[in-house]
Structure formats: C-alpha cells, structure tokens
Enzyme design. Structure first.
Site, PDB file in Angstrom:
ATOM      1  NE  ARG A   1      -5.979 -29.129   0.573  1.00  0.00           N
ATOM      2  CZ  ARG A   1      -6.913 -29.888  -0.034  1.00  0.00           C
ATOM      3  NH1 ARG A   1      -7.778 -29.309  -0.807  1.00  0.00           N
ATOM      4  NH2 ARG A   1      -6.943 -31.193   0.169  1.00  0.00           N
TER       5      ARG A   1
ATOM      6  CG  ASN B   1      -2.129  -0.895   1.031  1.00  0.00           C
ATOM      7  OD1 ASN B   1      -2.552  -1.152  -0.094  1.00  0.00           O
ATOM      8  ND2 ASN B   1      -2.659  -1.408   2.131  1.00  0.00           N
TER       9      ASN B   1
ATOM     10  CD  GLU C   1      -3.211  -6.775   6.484  1.00  0.00           C
ATOM     11  OE1 GLU C   1      -2.333  -6.723   7.331  1.00  0.00           O
ATOM     12  OE2 GLU C   1      -4.082  -5.867   6.362  1.00  0.00           O
TER      13      GLU C   1
END
Length: 975
Positions: free
Chosen positions: A916, A862, A897
């Site tokens: 995964r 950001n 987040e």
C-alpha cells in the site's frame, strides 16, 4: 575691702566715676574743638539695605540716568533704553501710541521735568519730548545730554540747555533760542545744569554761576558772592527754598534770604542732591550716599559694593525710601529710610540670631547673639565684642539680658546664669546645669526668675556676693517647659508653660483653668495697658481674655489671618501698653484697635524674629533681634498708617487707542482688549499688597471683587454698553484697603448692533420663516427619496461586507489549521482530530490506525541540495500520501520531515501495508533540476481500549523507530 552687696549704684567707686567723667569730658572737648564736618565720613560708611531693580523687574537697561516722582507719587526712571514707571512692584515701560511712530525703547533718556500743568518733559539724546494725557510726542530736535538740563520758566514752558545753546519752549511747543553772549569771556555759557529759582534761571558760565531773568537781565556770580572757581555739576532747590550747588571740589548753599553762598564742607564731587522729609540733604557722591544734618555728613553704603556704582540721581519717597539711579546697577531702593536702622556683620555683629537685647546703667546696648554678644556704646557707629570676662567657650547663646543696678545678668541657653559687674569687669557664674533656659525676668521685688526645660528657678538675693538659685516646686510635671512670665497690676506672676497657664500669688502656685486649653500649652503670655491678657499657643494661634472672678480665663481667638497663618514666637508690651507679636514672618503691633505688620518691605533686616529680643529705649524707639541681624525701629508711632492711597491709573488702552488716565472713555466697539495699568503708591507692601478690581455693567451698584498680584489688568473683549471700572489696593500686612479708583467706559455698538439693525434682523427672520415653510414639504419629499436610496445602497454594501468577512474568516480558519508548505493539517489540527476519534465522536465501529511517516536521511537532502529542494521533496511526499489515503483520513504535518495520518478503516494485521505504501517507501523526487531517490520509514499503531493520544502516538513512534533500526524504507506495526 570686701563688699557684701554688689550691683547697686552706691557701690560705685569714686575712681571709677571719675574715669567715666573724664571720658565724657574728652568727648565733649573734642566736639567743642570743632572736628571736620566729614569726620564721621572718614570712618567706614554706615551699611544699609538696598533693594536692586534690574532686568527681572522690567528694566531693559542697567544704566539708569534720571529719576522723577510725579505729583501723583509715581516714580519715573529714564535709562539708556527707554522710559519706565514703577507700578509698586515692577518697572513698566512707557510706550508710544500706535499711530505716533515713536519707538520709545530706543530713547536714551537723560532728564525728566514735570511742569506745573502736569506735563512731563522728557530730555533724550535723540531730542526733546513731552508726556501729556498718557501720550508722548516729539517737541523739538534738541539733544539733552545730561541731568538737570531742563528747568521751569516760571509759567508752563521750560528752558532746555544743550552745551553752549539755551532754548526756550513755551506751553504750545514753540521753540526759540535764548540770546546769550558768545564771546570767550566771563559770562559765556558752557555745558551745565539749569534751575529756575527766585524768578530767574540759574546755570553755569565757565567756572562760575550766572542767572537770567525772564526779561533777559543777566547776572554773574563769582568769588565776591561766595562762588569759587569749579566745574559745577548740579543745582538743587531744597524744601526751605535754599539753592544748593554741587561741583567737583565744592558744595555751596544759598539760603533763601541771602545773596551770598556759604560753603558746605565736602571732599567728594557732588553729582546729585535731594532732601528727606526732615529737610536733611542727601548727596550722591563718589561711590556712596551722604546725608547732611546741618553740621556733619553721614556716609551710607550697602554690602554689595555701591562704591563701584555711579550714583546718577536721587529721589526721596515719603513712604520711607530713597531711590537711587545708578550707571550700572539699575535702580536701587533704600528701604526703611528714616524708619529702621539695621546692624549686621558689617557693623560688627559677631553672629546671628540675636536672642536678647538690653541697655545697662551706663547707656550701653547689650546684644546676646548665637555665639557671644556685642556692645554698642552711646553714639557709636560700630558694635564691639563683649568684655573679655564674658567670652568663655561655655558661655554662649544668651537668651536673656537683665540689667540691675551696676550689673548685667545673663541667662545662657545651656542653663547657666552669670552676673557681670560693670565696675570691676568681673563675671560670676551664679548657676549652671539648670536645663535649657527659656526666659529670665526680674519681678517687682527684685527677685530673678528664669525658666528652663523641666524647671522653674528663682534667685532671691541677686545683689549678694554669692547669690543662690533655688528650684521652685510648681506642682507641674517634670517635662514642663517654662517659656515666659508676665506680671499683673498687683505683682502676681503668670507663667506660660507647656502645660498651660500657671499663676504665682501670695507665695503659692496655682494652675489657671483656661477654656479652651490648647494642646501643648502656651509659648508666651502678656498683659497690655488696657488690662487684657494675651496668650500665644505652642500649637499656633493667639488668644485674648480677661480673668473671671474665680481666676479662670475664657479665651477668645484673635481672628487675624496673618496671625493664624504664621508661627508666633513671643509677646512683648511696650511702655505705651501696645502689644508686639514676634513671629516667623515679621513682627505685628496692636495699638488697641488695629494690627500692623512690620517686615522687610518696611526695612526690617529679616522677617524671622527672635523670641524676646525686644528692647525699648527711653526715646520710644524699639530694638528687635532677628535670625538675620538687629533692627532699630526709630519712630514706631509714625509707622502706623490709617489709610492707603488709592491706586494710580498709569494707562488705559482700548485696542490700539491710549486713553488719558482717569478720564471716562467712549470708543466704538471692536474686538480688541481693554488693558488698565495701575500703580500702588505710599506705604503699601509690594510683596503682600494686591489689586482688587471689578467691572460693573450699566447702573449696577456692586459686584464681586477679583484679586490680582499683577498691576496690569486685561479684559479680552467687551460687549457694547456702559461700564464702570473700579480698583483698590489691599495690603494684608497693614490690614488696610485703599479708597476706590474708578472711571467710566462707554462702548458704542457698531451700526449692525443698533436698535434699527435689530428690527431689520427680525423682519428678515420672519420672511425667512415663510420661505422655509413653503420649501419644507418639497425638501422633506426629496429627503425621503434620498433616504430610501441610501438605505438600499447601504443594504447592498452590508451584504457584500458580510460575504467578504465570511471568506476572510474561512481563510483565517484554514491558515490556523493547515501547514503552509504541504497544505496538510498542522500538528495541532491533526492531533485534535485524533482526540475526537479516540473519544468515539467519529469513525464509530471502525478501527482507527495512526501512521507516522519519516523521510530517511532528509537532513542530507537539505545539506546537499539545499532547503528549497528539501521543501519540494516534502511537498511531493505529502501529495503522494494524499493520493494513497482515503477521503476520511486525516493527514497532517507532525514535525519537520514527519507526517501523521489518522486512518480509519485500516485493518490491523493487513499484510499488504508495504505494498500500500510502496510509493512512499521508496520513490524518486525532483525539484526541477535534480532527480533524487528518497526512502521513507513508516510506523503504524492501531487504537486499543484504554489508549489516549499520548500512548497511541508513543506506540506509533516506537514502531517508526524499529523501522529506522531495521534498515529504513520499511513499514513496522506497533506491538
């Protein structure tokens, strides 16, 4: 030599008697020597109360020029801005008729004159006008510049004077110039007043007077007939027929039977003259008002600077008033003229209220005031202070003045009793500290009684050198207030106290039983000449009774509205046996049959009366003390009217039409209002009187009366028909109603409201009903078809609305449960699913895992690339997670987040977790301009027996923290 007895007539010393005789002789000698008629005028004028009428009372101009009291008793006033009439409360403008085109508000009215036929001639700077039957019309273009410029002609016409021009206007309005010598010699007209008297017209010719008969014979009046050279200002005919002529330096009188004028002593220019009901002439002079009694002048003024006002005209009102037209203060009314004389600070009153009034053996009037007091010598015009011996700082607030022989006894409020010797001018304090005094009276045996708060006292030896006051044992409680006392025919004393009525007879006190017994007792008691007893209650109300055989009293309430409303301070009885009730709103008199109130409207100086400040002189006049000064009622018996005059109709207006006052009117109907303007005349009190009125329809004999304080009555719109308007004056102070004033009203209906028109309306209505009946069936069929179409259309609209509402509901439900940026469930929604999973409502028999995903170093993204780039990374991460998770997993945004997955079926101990979630542990993201490598840390926890949402999330969060601590981009299992 010491005297053992004082205050008796025999004790007067010869020297003292001689000194008074010499003083009286000196006054008589002064009168015989012939002082000037204006001797009294050289002193300060007598101050009187003037009521001012200005803009607030309806006058648009304070320059009042002329007054006229017409034959109905209505007062007219001409000003620089129009003509007005007094309705008893305010001045109402005289308005022109709508069709006449006259703007009367622009007229400068300088003269008014009423002809024998009732017409009123109006002299204005703009010309000559006449008022007749409620309308004003213009007569001639003759300017009238001053007062007394219009006069009778012995018939129904008038003479009008304008500078050197004299014209005659007959009853028909024909104008002709009156021939007069025009040469500059004696007898030539100059500007001045005119007056018709002795069958001739009087006016001024230069510095002399001249006359003209109806036949044209001229006569000149000069020094030979007692007329000196002067600038003559006014002419006046008094009620006896004498002619008065006022000038700049002279005042003349021509008696009715004489042909020679006699001079009246005058030092001021006399601008206007009038007479009162006793024939005394009143003169408006330079800054003050004067009255001639046949030998002397008396000056009058007010305390507001009448000296600065120009008195233009005077009118006497038999209802007890003198009206003054002034050139700057509007119209003034001297209230109570000839009825009341008031004494204020301007006359020397040292303070107010005045609590006690009495006259001593020498005829002096004594006033006991709030501070000390005043004396009024016989015939004097100015009050003087009390003698020096009485002006002590602790002798103030005298509540009783009691003359006895050559002494005056004074009871002060602080409980001090003082005897003052009129001959030695010495004062002796007889008692002190007796308590707050309420009254003082001598009884028939010469004993002095005075009552205080808590005690009743008596002095048995008032004429002794050192009298003694003794406290009486009455048997009443110590907190008793002894307010006043009255004696009956046998000499027994009756005391009004805060514990009821107390009687002293045969040397003993006895409480008198009264029924009822008002709370707080009685503030006063009195006995009138007819033997009735009157009691004023402390709590309010007046009672009357006659003692029963056993001495008790059955009280009857005096049912008078005014006495019930106000506070009663005291009861007094005059020598004729009539009762006077002093209160907070004036004083009421009962003559044995009727009540009558006196207040400021009558000329009383103030309405708030003082208890027992009441004294009647030998001539029958009565003195009153008030909280605002002292009033002297000169003729009490003359001020008890038995009737009120009926109200006078000033104007009747229906729409734009002005009707002749008092006549029945007949007009075609219109939607305009009916307006009736009334005036009260006579003794009616302006502050309390009201108009009662009603409008009776047809032949009705009676109906309810309405009441109005306003004298302008209005009916918005009247239906066609016959009516009768009635009005009367109601004066609560006088307890009188006047006779009724009435007139008829006939409103003619328009053609479309006549009987033939109504028959036609009925026929048309029948035809309309037939046509409507035939059309009704077709109309109903069309209406049914239309309603069916409307129902079908409305059904379709409702179904469409339902679909739209369902879509909107679903959209709102989605927005309430999903994150707007990522499209995942919001925190509340995903946590709710987790709760349901833990309760076993879903995924039964399958393991449930919770995975927390946190983008590593997301703040740097950001800070480096901006929040839009950070949002793009977060959205792409959510998309990847959505592709990885099974369909029955619940995915949501847990924080900024952080993402949360409720993952059913994820087996605990699965070694392939890193594989995964590989695309999330480390991946590349783009915002369209930048390609970024962003890693993710993951913490996974499986639900165990006994877990709740908080404990499960804390274990997943702890696993996520270990992943962060172990270097990020990792998957950690919870313990």
């Amino acid at each position: 030599m010491r005297r053992d007895r004082v205050c008796t007539g025999a004790s007067e010393l010869p020297v003292q008697r001689a000194s008074r005789w010499l003083a009286s002789a000196a006054l008589l000698l002064s009168a015989l020597l012939g002082t000037s008629a204006w001797a009294q005028s050289d002193a300060a004028p007598r101050i009187v109360a003037m009521q001012t009428f200005a803009q607030d009372q309806g006058l648009r101009s304070l320059a009042a020029n002329v007054l006229l009291r017409d034959r109905r008793g209505v007062l007219w006033v001409g000003t620089d801005k129009g003509l007005y009439r007094f309705d008893g409360r305010d001045f109402m403008p005289v308005e022109g008729h709508a069709g006449d085109g006259l703007d009367l508000a622009r007229l400068r009215v300088n003269d008014l004159h009423q002809a024998p036929d009732g017409r009123i001639w109006i002299g204005a700077a703009q010309g000559l006008y006449v008022w007749q039957d409620g309308r004003v019309r213009r007569v001639a273009d003759i300017p009238v510049d001053d007062l007394r410029r219009i006069a009778d002609d012995g018939a129904d016409g008038v003479y009008v004077r304008h500078q050197r021009r004299l014209v005659h206007v007959d009853a028909a309005g024909q104008v002709r110039t009156v021939p007069w010598p025009q040469a500059l010699r004696e007898g030539v007209l100059t500007d001045g007043p005119v007056l018709w008297l002795r069958e001739r017209l009087w006016t001024t010719c230069g510095a002399r007077l001249c006359t003209r008969t109806a036949s044209g014979a001229l006569a000149f009046w000069g020094a030979a007939r007692g007329v000196p050279t002067d600038q003559w200002i006014t002419l006046y005919r008094d009620p006896a027929g004498a002619l008065w002529v006022g000038g700049m330096h002279h005042l003349l009188q021509l008696p009715a039977s004489s042909d020679r004028f006699r001079a009246i002593d005058s030092t001021d220019p006399v601008e206007t003259l009038t007479s009162d009901d006793r024939g005394r002439v009143l003169a408006g002079t330079a800054g003050h008002l004067s009255r001639w009694d046949g030998a002397h002048w008396m000056r009058f003024a007010d305390d507001r600077g009448l000296q600065a006002a120009q008195i233009r005209d005077l009118v006497f009102d038999p209802a007890g008033a003198v009206w003054l037209a002034t050139g700057g203060r509007g119209v003034l009314r001297w209230r109570g003229y000839g009825r009341f004389r008031n004494w204020l600070a301007a006359q020397g009153l040292d303070s107010a209220p005045t609590w006690a009034i009495a006259r001593d053996a020498d005829g002096r009037l004594w006033l006991g005031n709030q501070r000390h007091g005043n004396l009024l010598e016989p015939g004097a015009e100015k009050l003087t202070p009390w003698p020096p011996a009485l002006r002590r700082a602790d002798w103030m607030d005298a509540i009783a003045l009691l003359p006895r022989g050559r002494c005056m006894w004074i009871v002060f409020n602080q409980g001090r009793v003082v005897r003052y010797d009129l001959d030695t001018h010495k004062a002796l304090q007889v008692a002190s500290g007796a308590g707050w005094a309420k009254f003082g009276r001598f009884d028939a045996r010469g004993r002095l009684w005075f009552g205080t708060h808590g005690s009743l006292w008596r002095i048995d030896d008032p004429d002794a050198a050192q009298p003694h006051a003794q406290r009486m044992a009455t048997g009443l409680p110590d907190d008793t207030n002894y307010f006043d006392v009255a004696a009956d025919a046998s000499g027994d004393l009756w005391f009004a106290t805060s514990h009821g009525l107390l009687r002293f007879a045969a040397g003993a006190f006895r409480r008198v039983r009264t029924q009822p017994a008002p709370v707080g007792g009685f503030v006063d008691v009195a006995r009138t000449g007819d033997g009735r007893w009157w009691l004023a209650a402390v709590a309010g109300g007046l009672y009357t009774a006659r003692p029963d055989a056993d001495g008790s009293m059955a009280l009857r309430v005096v049912n008078d509205p005014l006495l019930r409303q106000g506070m009663i301070y005291a009861l007094d009885v005059d020598r004729s046996g009539q009762l006077w009730v002093a209160g907070d709103a004036g004083v009421d008199r009962f003559d044995g049959e009727r009540w009558r109130r006196f207040d400021r409207s009558d000329g009383l100086v103030w309405d708030d009366m003082s208890p027992h400040a009441f004294h009647q002189d030998s001539d029958g006049s009565i003195w009153f003390g008030t909280s605002g000064g002292v009033s002297h009622l000169l003729q009490p018996q003359a001020m008890h009217p038995t009737a009120l005059p009926a109200p006078v109709i000033l104007q009747v207006r229906y729409g734009t039409h002005v009707e002749p006052p008092g006549e029945s009117l007949r007009r075609p109907w219109n939607r305009k209002a009916l307006t009736v303007a009334l005036a009260t005349v006579g003794d009616a009190h302006a502050d309390s009187a009201s108009i009662e009125y009603r409008l009776l329809a047809g032949d009705a004999d009676g109906g309810a009366w309405e009441s109005s304080a306003s004298h302008l009555l209005r009916y918005a719109s009247l239906a066609p028909g016959s009516y009768r308007f009635q009005a009367r004056v109601v004066d609560p102070d006088l307890r009188l109603r006047s006779p009724i004033t009435a007139f008829g009203i006939d409103i003619v209906p328009p053609w479309w409201r006549t009987g033939w028109a109504r028959a036609g309306y009925v026929l048309l209505a029948l035809l309309a009903v037939l046509m409507l009946w035939r059309l009704r069936s077709a109309h109903l069929l069309r209406r049914q078809l239309l309603l069916e179409c409307m129902v079908a259309e409305r059904t379709r609209e409702l179904e469409a609305d339902k679909r739209e509402l369902e879509a909107a509901r679903q959209a709102l439900q989605y927005e309430a449960s999903h994150d707007a940026l990522t499209g995942l469930l919001n925190r509340g929604a995903v946590v709710e699913i987790l709760v349901e999973a833990l309760l076993g409502t879903q995924f039964e028999g399958r393991p449930v895992a919770v995975a927390l995903f946190d983008l590593d170093h997301f703040k740097q993204v950001n800070d480096t690339y901006g929040h839009l780039t950070g949002d793009a990374v977060l959205v792409q991460c959510a998309q990847r997670l959505r592709r990885l998770a099974p369909a029955d997993a619940a995915l949501g945004r847990y924080g900024g987040e952080e993402l949360l997955a409720v993952w059913p079926g994820l087996v605990d101990g699965d070694a392939g977790l890193a594989k995964r979630f590989a695309t999330l542990l480390e991946g590349h993201y783009t915002d369209g301009e930048h390609r970024l490598r962003v890693t993710c840390s993951i913490g996974v926890a499986w639900a165990r027996h006994g877990d709740d949402v908080g404990s499960l999330l804390r274990r997943a969060d702890a696993a996520l923290y270990r992943a962060k601590q172990a270097g990020r981009a990792r998957v950690e299992r919870a313990d």
